[in-house]
Design a protein around this motif. Structure first.
Motif, PDB file in Angstrom:
ATOM      1  N   VAL A 285      35.937 104.486  98.899  1.00 12.86           N
ATOM      2  CA  VAL A 285      37.146 104.055  99.608  1.00 12.86           C
ATOM      3  C   VAL A 285      38.117 103.612  98.521  1.00 12.86           C
ATOM      4  O   VAL A 285      37.741 102.823  97.641  1.00 12.86           O
ATOM      5  CB  VAL A 285      36.831 102.853 100.526  1.00 12.86           C
ATOM      6  N   VAL A 286      39.353 104.134  98.566  1.00 10.41           N
ATOM      7  CA  VAL A 286      40.352 103.762  97.548  1.00 10.41           C
ATOM      8  C   VAL A 286      41.489 103.009  98.227  1.00 10.41           C
ATOM      9  O   VAL A 286      42.116 103.537  99.150  1.00 10.41           O
ATOM     10  CB  VAL A 286      40.975 105.014  96.891  1.00 10.41           C
ATOM     11  N   VAL A 287      41.728 101.790  97.785  1.00  8.58           N
ATOM     12  CA  VAL A 287      42.865 101.037  98.336  1.00  8.58           C
ATOM     13  C   VAL A 287      43.647 100.382  97.202  1.00  8.58           C
ATOM     14  O   VAL A 287      43.056  99.924  96.224  1.00  8.58           O
ATOM     15  CB  VAL A 287      42.420  99.931  99.333  1.00  8.58           C
ATOM     16  N   GLU A 288      44.961 100.316  97.363  1.00  7.25           N
ATOM     17  CA  GLU A 288      45.756  99.533  96.414  1.00  7.25           C
ATOM     18  C   GLU A 288      45.427  98.055  96.646  1.00  7.25           C
ATOM     19  O   GLU A 288      45.248  97.625  97.810  1.00  7.25           O
ATOM     20  CB  GLU A 288      47.246  99.762  96.672  1.00  7.25           C
ATOM     21  N   GLY A 289      45.385  97.286  95.557  1.00 16.37           N
ATOM     22  CA  GLY A 289      45.104  95.850  95.695  1.00 16.37           C
ATOM     23  C   GLY A 289      46.062  95.233  96.691  1.00 16.37           C
ATOM     24  O   GLY A 289      45.675  94.537  97.631  1.00 16.37           O
TER      25      GLY A 289
ATOM     26  N   ALA B 168      41.223 106.946 102.098  1.00 15.53           N
ATOM     27  CA  ALA B 168      42.439 106.313 101.556  1.00 15.53           C
ATOM     28  C   ALA B 168      43.338 105.932 102.728  1.00 15.53           C
ATOM     29  O   ALA B 168      43.175 106.439 103.833  1.00 15.53           O
ATOM     30  CB  ALA B 168      43.165 107.278 100.623  1.00 15.53           C
ATOM     31  N   ARG B 169      44.281 105.036 102.460  1.00 17.27           N
ATOM     32  CA  ARG B 169      45.112 104.540 103.561  1.00 17.27           C
ATOM     33  C   ARG B 169      46.189 105.536 103.989  1.00 17.27           C
ATOM     34  O   ARG B 169      46.601 106.400 103.211  1.00 17.27           O
ATOM     35  CB  ARG B 169      45.786 103.233 103.158  1.00 17.27           C
ATOM     36  N   ASN B 170      46.680 105.332 105.232  1.00 17.57           N
ATOM     37  CA  ASN B 170      47.770 106.155 105.750  1.00 17.57           C
ATOM     38  C   ASN B 170      49.016 106.034 104.895  1.00 17.57           C
ATOM     39  O   ASN B 170      49.732 106.994 104.682  1.00 17.57           O
ATOM     40  CB  ASN B 170      48.133 105.708 107.174  1.00 17.57           C
ATOM     41  N   ARG B 171      49.305 104.794 104.452  1.00 15.68           N
ATOM     42  CA  ARG B 171      50.475 104.569 103.597  1.00 15.68           C
ATOM     43  C   ARG B 171      49.962 104.057 102.265  1.00 15.68           C
ATOM     44  O   ARG B 171      49.453 102.938 102.178  1.00 15.68           O
ATOM     45  CB  ARG B 171      51.428 103.547 104.229  1.00 15.68           C
ATOM     46  N   SER B 172      50.075 104.881 101.247  1.00 19.87           N
ATOM     47  CA  SER B 172      49.561 104.491  99.925  1.00 19.87           C
ATOM     48  C   SER B 172      50.138 105.445  98.897  1.00 19.87           C
ATOM     49  O   SER B 172      50.578 106.541  99.244  1.00 19.87           O
ATOM     50  CB  SER B 172      48.030 104.608  99.912  1.00 19.87           C
ATOM     51  N   TYR B 173      50.145 105.009  97.635  1.00 21.53           N
ATOM     52  CA  TYR B 173      50.573 105.911  96.565  1.00 21.53           C
ATOM     53  C   TYR B 173      49.586 105.777  95.420  1.00 21.53           C
ATOM     54  O   TYR B 173      49.280 104.669  94.971  1.00 21.53           O
ATOM     55  CB  TYR B 173      51.990 105.569  96.081  1.00 21.53           C
TER      56      TYR B 173
ATOM     57  N   ILE C  92      36.994 101.401  95.369  1.00 23.70           N
ATOM     58  CA  ILE C  92      37.883 101.538  94.201  1.00 23.70           C
ATOM     59  C   ILE C  92      39.181 100.801  94.513  1.00 23.70           C
ATOM     60  O   ILE C  92      39.827 101.074  95.523  1.00 23.70           O
ATOM     61  CB  ILE C  92      38.209 103.024  93.912  1.00 23.70           C
ATOM     62  N   ALA C  93      39.554  99.838  93.666  1.00 21.31           N
ATOM     63  CA  ALA C  93      40.836  99.142  93.845  1.00 21.31           C
ATOM     64  C   ALA C  93      41.846  99.751  92.882  1.00 21.31           C
ATOM     65  O   ALA C  93      41.632  99.743  91.671  1.00 21.31           O
ATOM     66  CB  ALA C  93      40.677  97.655  93.568  1.00 21.31           C
ATOM     67  N   ASP C  94      42.925 100.299  93.439  1.00 23.60           N
ATOM     68  CA  ASP C  94      44.013 100.818  92.614  1.00 23.60           C
ATOM     69  C   ASP C  94      44.967  99.653  92.351  1.00 23.60           C
ATOM     70  O   ASP C  94      45.733  99.248  93.229  1.00 23.60           O
ATOM     71  CB  ASP C  94      44.710 101.968  93.358  1.00 23.60           C
TER      72      ASP C  94
END
Ligand SMILES: Cc1ncc(COP(=O)(O)O)c(C=O)c1O
Length: 429
Positions: A205-209, A131-136, A239-241
């Motif tokens: 891998v989970v990232v916000e769109g 997951a990214r360093n900055r993400s929610y 996985i796209a959040d």
């Protein structure tokens, strides 16, 4: 504060705040991007309430959908079959990126993400998640530990096996690049991370769109395609959040649509029901869905695919479609953007305006520098906005603008002039 709000303080908790400092609004009525409080004040909602009221307030279609569900008044367990549940699944398959043909229906964003990760782990038999360093990704214990968000600190140690990835934060590039020299190294960071960890140990891998509450980062064209290629190459699920960036917020149904990228799983909530009912979903690629034809899907709560949730999903998707609100978000955003740019150019305390569709962030800095505006200045910003009855989200040195997709140009004009006045009062020398 109204008497009701004050009495409520004693009996019901406020989220994410010390209870004594929360300032609840008693909202009595709403229409589009405007709502009224008990004291008669007219507020502009520039945050779609909690980034979820994409359909604005008082939408007649949603009123109708909820009435219908309430009239039926039946209690449906997780395994029940009924028309709105079928229709919700069909509509989601129609608007989803191609191949995401089956849905898991739940109550919100965190729960959707929890289930996406459980599915990825069940399918791959692997544990780690990038997951990214900055993400929610939500406020449950597991999703806070997945989030690259300082609010997780109080709950550490959280979920084991979380590995961090660089952000596409171009204004403060973590790879030390300028726009002209950028070759999307932040996407290539995924290769470094996967090779270091061993791709055979990584489930997903989970990232916000588009990163939402941690800064609205708009990556260079090709960023998401590069992540997709690396996931394919190393056999890791993507996985796209899209909890915040979905349902038209960025001018397409989903942010991944801007690059034509199809994730393996896509999570959504917020705009899914327009905030009119609790709702979340995991949209699952058919090849993953097939796995669970003969493997037990160890997921599901009592309220799975609740009738009110399904009715709200159907009403919301039909409203987005029939009123062409996704297209409206794109054109309204394109209309607003030059106005926001002109405002930024005229004020040295705006370091950058970034955004897509109707999702924007203003990064506020000390004039002439890239140093973030300090906390005391941001408190003045908050007070000045509130005094002008502007509802928006503010965090650190960022102010976010994410109005409903049904907003009018007049509401956006008025919103920007109230924001301009507030920021000038709070930050001008
Ligand atoms: C990108 C993202 N993911 C997940 C969540 C969590 O959603 P919920 O609050 O519905 O659990 C949020 C909420 O803001 C979000 O912005």
């Amino acid at each position: 504060m109204s008497e009701l709000a004050e009495r409520q303080r004693a009996r019901v908790f406020f989220t994410w705040s010390a209870q004594a400092t929360a300032q609840p609004l008693e909202i009595v009525r709403g229409q589009g991007a405007t709502f009224w409080t008990a004291d008669g004040a007219r507020w502009l909602d520039l945050c779609s309430t909690t980034w979820n009221a994409n359909l604005g307030h008082g939408h007649p279609r949603m009123r109708e959908a909820l009435h219908r569900a309430a009239d039926q008044a039946f209690v449906a367990g997780p395994t029940a079959a009924y028309p709105d549940k079928l229709r919700a699944g069909e509509l989601l398959a129609e608007i989803a990126p191609r191949g995401l043909a089956k849905s898991f229906l739940c109550l919100g964003g965190a729960e959707a993400n929890e289930n996406a990760i459980k599915m990825a782990r069940l399918l791959t038999g692997r544990r780690k998640v990038v997951a990214r360093n900055r993400s929610y990704h939500g406020a449950t214990l597991a999703m806070l530990s997945l989030s690259g968000d300082p609010r997780r600190d109080a709950f550490e140690p959280g979920l084991p096996g979380i590995v961090r990835l660089a952000d596409p934060y171009c204004y403060r590039c973590p790879m030390g690049k300028q726009r002209e020299t950028c070759a999307i190294e932040c996407a290539d960071d995924l290769e470094t991370v996967l090779l270091r960890e061993g791709p055979e140990t990584v489930a997903a891998v989970v990232v916000e769109g588009i990163v939402g509450a941690n800064g609205v980062f708009i990556p260079r064209e090709g960023y998401l395609r590069r992540l997709r290629e690396l996931c394919d190459h190393h056999g890791v699920l993507l996985i796209a959040d899209e909890v915040l960036s979905g349902f038209g917020r960025t001018g397409r149904w989903f942010a991944v649509d801007h690059e034509g990228v199809v994730p393996d799983l896509l999570t959504c909530a917020k705009g899914l029901t327009g905030g009119y009912a609790p709702g979340g979903a995991v949209l699952v690629h058919e090849r993953i869905a097939r796995h669970f034809d003969d493997h037990v899907l160890l997921c599901g709560l009592t309220t799975y695919a609740h009738p009110v949730t399904c009715a709200a999903i159907v009403g919301a998707i039909e409203a987005y479609r029939d009123e062409r609100l996704i297209e409206r978000a794109a054109s309204l955003g394109a209309w607003w953007r030059p106005r926001l740019d002109a405002f930024a150019k005229a004020h040295e305390f705006v370091g950058e305006v970034r955004g897509l569709g109707l999702l924007f962030a203003l990064e506020l800095v000390r004039p002439g520098t890239r140093e973030p505006q300090p906390a005391d200045a941001m408190s003045r910003v908050y007070a000045a906005l509130r005094a002008r009855h502007v509802h928006l989200f503010k965090r650190d040195n960022l102010v976010y603008l994410a109005p409903p997709l049904v907003s009018t140009e007049a509401e956006l004009d008025e919103g920007l002039s109230r924001v301009t006045e507030a920021l000038e009062e709070a930050l001008a020398p």
